[in-house]
Structures are given as structure tokens and as C-alpha cells.
Design a protein around this motif. Structure first.
Motif, PDB file in Angstrom:
ATOM      1  N   LYS A 251       0.826  -1.210   0.000  1.00  0.00           N
ATOM      2  CA  LYS A 251       0.000   0.000   0.000  1.00  0.00           C
ATOM      3  C   LYS A 251       0.862   1.263   0.000  1.00  0.00           C
ATOM      4  N   LYS A 252       2.079   1.133   0.529  1.00  0.00           N
ATOM      5  CA  LYS A 252       2.978   2.289   0.586  1.00  0.00           C
ATOM      6  C   LYS A 252       3.731   2.490  -0.727  1.00  0.00           C
ATOM      7  N   THR A 253       4.225   1.404  -1.320  1.00  0.00           N
ATOM      8  CA  THR A 253       5.117   1.531  -2.482  1.00  0.00           C
ATOM      9  C   THR A 253       4.402   1.375  -3.822  1.00  0.00           C
ATOM     10  N   ASN A 254       3.310   0.631  -3.863  1.00  0.00           N
ATOM     11  CA  ASN A 254       2.486   0.427  -5.059  1.00  0.00           C
ATOM     12  C   ASN A 254       3.159  -0.387  -6.166  1.00  0.00           C
ATOM     13  N   HIS A 255       4.326  -0.959  -5.869  1.00  0.00           N
ATOM     14  CA  HIS A 255       5.042  -1.810  -6.826  1.00  0.00           C
ATOM     15  C   HIS A 255       5.641  -2.997  -6.066  1.00  0.00           C
ATOM     16  N   VAL A 256       5.598  -4.192  -6.684  1.00  0.00           N
ATOM     17  CA  VAL A 256       6.052  -5.395  -5.981  1.00  0.00           C
ATOM     18  C   VAL A 256       6.923  -6.269  -6.877  1.00  0.00           C
ATOM     19  N   LEU A 257       8.038  -6.699  -6.291  1.00  0.00           N
ATOM     20  CA  LEU A 257       8.921  -7.680  -6.925  1.00  0.00           C
ATOM     21  C   LEU A 257       9.153  -8.801  -5.920  1.00  0.00           C
ATOM     22  N   ILE A 258       8.913 -10.036  -6.332  1.00  0.00           N
ATOM     23  CA  ILE A 258       9.111 -11.200  -5.476  1.00  0.00           C
ATOM     24  C   ILE A 258      10.294 -11.998  -6.023  1.00  0.00           C
ATOM     25  N   VAL A 259      11.223 -12.347  -5.145  1.00  0.00           N
ATOM     26  CA  VAL A 259      12.451 -13.028  -5.575  1.00  0.00           C
ATOM     27  C   VAL A 259      12.677 -14.277  -4.734  1.00  0.00           C
ATOM     28  N   HIS A 260      12.829 -15.425  -5.389  1.00  0.00           N
ATOM     29  CA  HIS A 260      13.237 -16.629  -4.664  1.00  0.00           C
ATOM     30  C   HIS A 260      14.043 -17.554  -5.572  1.00  0.00           C
TER      31      HIS A 260
END
Length: 323
Positions: A251-260
Motif C-alpha cells: 500500500k505504501k510503495t504500489n510496486h512489488v517484486l518477489i524473488v526466490h
């Protein structure tokens, strides 16, 4: 605060819990006189004796079944499955017995069992010693899945896992065993189910766990030079998952990257992406992106490095998302 090696963080946690509770027993292949294949139980056999630090036969199924029986009898077994790949042999005992006994007994029987195992690449061990299978177990009600990225968390989370009344799969990334980091000198535990914001940011949320947390932090440092402030969250626990911390950051950044490191196909990143879509889709300014291991059998030697996400890929993907 003092410096602590990841390997000795595990060893100290086991030592302290065995001193605190006489019901804590260790079982595994070569964990006794040999001190463990990677030295993780070194010195414990000499201190606590063969009845509390027990070498097991080369049978993961038998080892897991024995541990379930010990847990039912009132002990707190901590077993070591040398490589995560070998846990497939013990799936019946872990998934159908340990995870379900509390439920089918109407809560009358608890299974305070910890399964320690080494996951991920870095050992150059090839197809049968390098897999990342954590997502399998997040699909099993009754289990908890913990995956620390540093010595402080490893020690605090392992102590909490040993004290938990339910079975916990505790995954240690083999390439982190020599990692040094700060950890409190005094007694402490870290609650299972709580993520940690390891780098604050405002433009992008990067979610990860295990070894990839360190790759993400390197990427975040480079992104900051380009004016992109990434918030890196170390999940630490996959089951239960700290949904609140994730959603607040989105909600704060509005962008998401998931890394595994695990393969992208049906990897844990897909679960997180779906969760965000369900609870925060209108807060996103771009689709959720995933960086993960290639869907490939793991080769022997240095060739495995081409399978996993890199700092450069994190930077490029982050720029595509934000700019």
C-alpha cells in the motif's frame, strides 16, 4: 551484540535448548561423534551423550517415524535431514502423520517436532542435493515452515521452533553456513510468523527469504544510486505468512517484486502474488513481478549459477516496474 557465524548460531540454539529442556533430543545421520556433515552439531554429543544426540541409520523414513513417536511420547525431537532432497523419502511420516495427528486426535496429542534440513544451491551438488522444495510444505495444514537468512534470525527462530508444540520444517540455506552477522549475547527468541523489513523504501517492495535476501539487498543498494528506494522484506517464515507486513508495504510503495531461488513454476512467489491481488490490487500501479529459479534440473558444478536470480536482473526488473 556480538558477531556470530550462521553455523554456530544453529549449534548454540540447539545447545541452549538442550540445556533448558531435558526433553529436547537430536537425531540424524552422522550428527553424533562426527558432529554433523557440516559441523552443525559439533560438541553436542560429547556434552549430552549418545541418548540425547543419536546417530540414525541411513533411513529418512525411519528417522522421521521415530521422531513422530518420540514427540507423541512427550519428547521434543529435533531431527536433521542432511539435504532437503532426501525429505521426499520421509513425506508420509511428515505430511500424513506429524502434520495431522493433533487434528485427528481432537487436540489431545501434540507433535513438538523440528525437522532441520539444508536447502538451495551453492554446494555444487547437482540434481539430488540442491533443490528448493519449500513451497511443497506450505500446502500442508498443521506444518510450519521457517527459512532464515542470517545468524541472528537462525538462532532466535530455531529456539522458537523447538519450543513450539507443532511440527516445524526449519530450512537452512547451505551457502549461508559461513555467513557472519550480529546477534544478541543474551537469551532471545524470534516469533514464528513475523517478517522483517531489512531495508526501508518508498518506491518498490521486494519480498524474499533465505539466501536471496542478500541478493535483493545488493540490488536495493544499486537501485538507490539510481534514485529508486526499494523496501526489502525478509519473510523469514513462509507458513504462517506475515500478510499484514506485506500488504502494508504494498500500500505504501504500489510496486512489488518477489524473488526466490526455487523454480518459478508453482513457487511460493505465486502464492504471495495471488494474495496481493486479492487484498491490494487497487494499490498496485503495475503488475506484480516474480524473479525465480529456472524450471530446470539442477546441473553439477558452477553451471547451477545460471539458474538463479541475479543482482542485475533485480535492478532491470525494478526499473521496468517503477520508471
Amino acid at each position: 551484540m556480538g558477531k556470530l557465524n550462521f553455523r554456530w548460531a544453529i549449534n548454540q540454539a540447539l545447545d541452549e535448548e538442550m540445556t533448558r529442556d531435558a526433553k529436547v533430543v537430536l537425531l540424524g545421520e552422522d550428527i553424533g561423534r562426527a558432529g554433523g556433515t557440516f559441523g552443525l552439531t559439533r560438541g553436542l554429543y560429547e556434552k549430552y551423550g549418545e541418548w540425547r544426540v543419536k546417530d540414525s541409520p541411513l533411513s529418512e523414513e525411519g528417522l522421521m517415524g521415530t521422531a513422530v513417536g518420540l514427540a507423541i511420547a512427550g519428547y521434543r525431537p529435533v531431527i536433521e535431514i542432511m539435504f532437503m532432497d532426501f525429505i521426499t523419502i520421509a513425506m508420509e511420516q511428515l505430511v500424513n502423520q506429524a502434520a495431522k495427528t493433533n487434528f485427528v486426535s481432537g487436540g489431545k496429542i501434540t507433535i513438538p517436532l523440528v525437522v532441520r534440513t539444508l536447502g538451495g544451491g551453492g554446494f555444487r551438488g547437482g540434481s539430488h542435493h540442491s533443490q528448493s522444495l519449500e513451497a511443497w510444505f506450505t500446502h500442508v495444514p498443521g506444518l510450519k515452515v521457517v527459512y532464515p537468512s542470517n545468524p541472528e534470525d537462525a538462532k532466535g527462530l530455531l529456539k522458537s521452533a523447538i519450543r513450539d508444540d507443532h511440527p516445524v520444517l526449519f530450512i537452512e540455506h547451505k551457502s549461508l553456513l559461513s555467513l557472519k552477522g550480529e546477534a544478541p549475547d543474551e537469551e532471545y527468541t524470534i516469533p514464528i510468523g513475523k517478517a522483517k523489513i531489512v531495508c526501508k523504501g518508498e518506491h518498490l517492495t521486494i519480498l524474499s527469504y533465505g539466501k536471496m535476501v542478500h541478493v535483493c539487498l545488493e540490488g536495493a543498494n544499486e537501485l538507490e544510486k539510481k534514485g529508486i528506494k526499494a523496501e526489502v522484506i525478509d519473510l523469514r517464515t513462509l507458513l504462517p505468512l506475515d500478510v499484514e507486513t506485506i500488504i502494508q508495504s504494498v500500500k505504501k510503495t504500489n510496486h512489488v517484486l518477489i524473488v526466490h531461488e526455487a523454480a518459478k513454476n508453482s513457487g511460493f512467489g505465486a502464492e504471495i502474488s495471488a494474495l496481493i491481488s486479492e487484498q491490494a490490487i487497487y494499490d498496485l500501479d503495475a503488475p506484480v513481478k516474480r524473479l525465480a529459479g529456472l524450471f530446470s534440473t539442477i546441473p553439477v558444478g558452477n553451471a547451477e549459477d545460471f539458474l538463479y536470480p541475479t543482482v542485475l536482473q533485480i535492478i532491470q526488473t525494478a526499473e521496468e516496474l517503477v520508471l
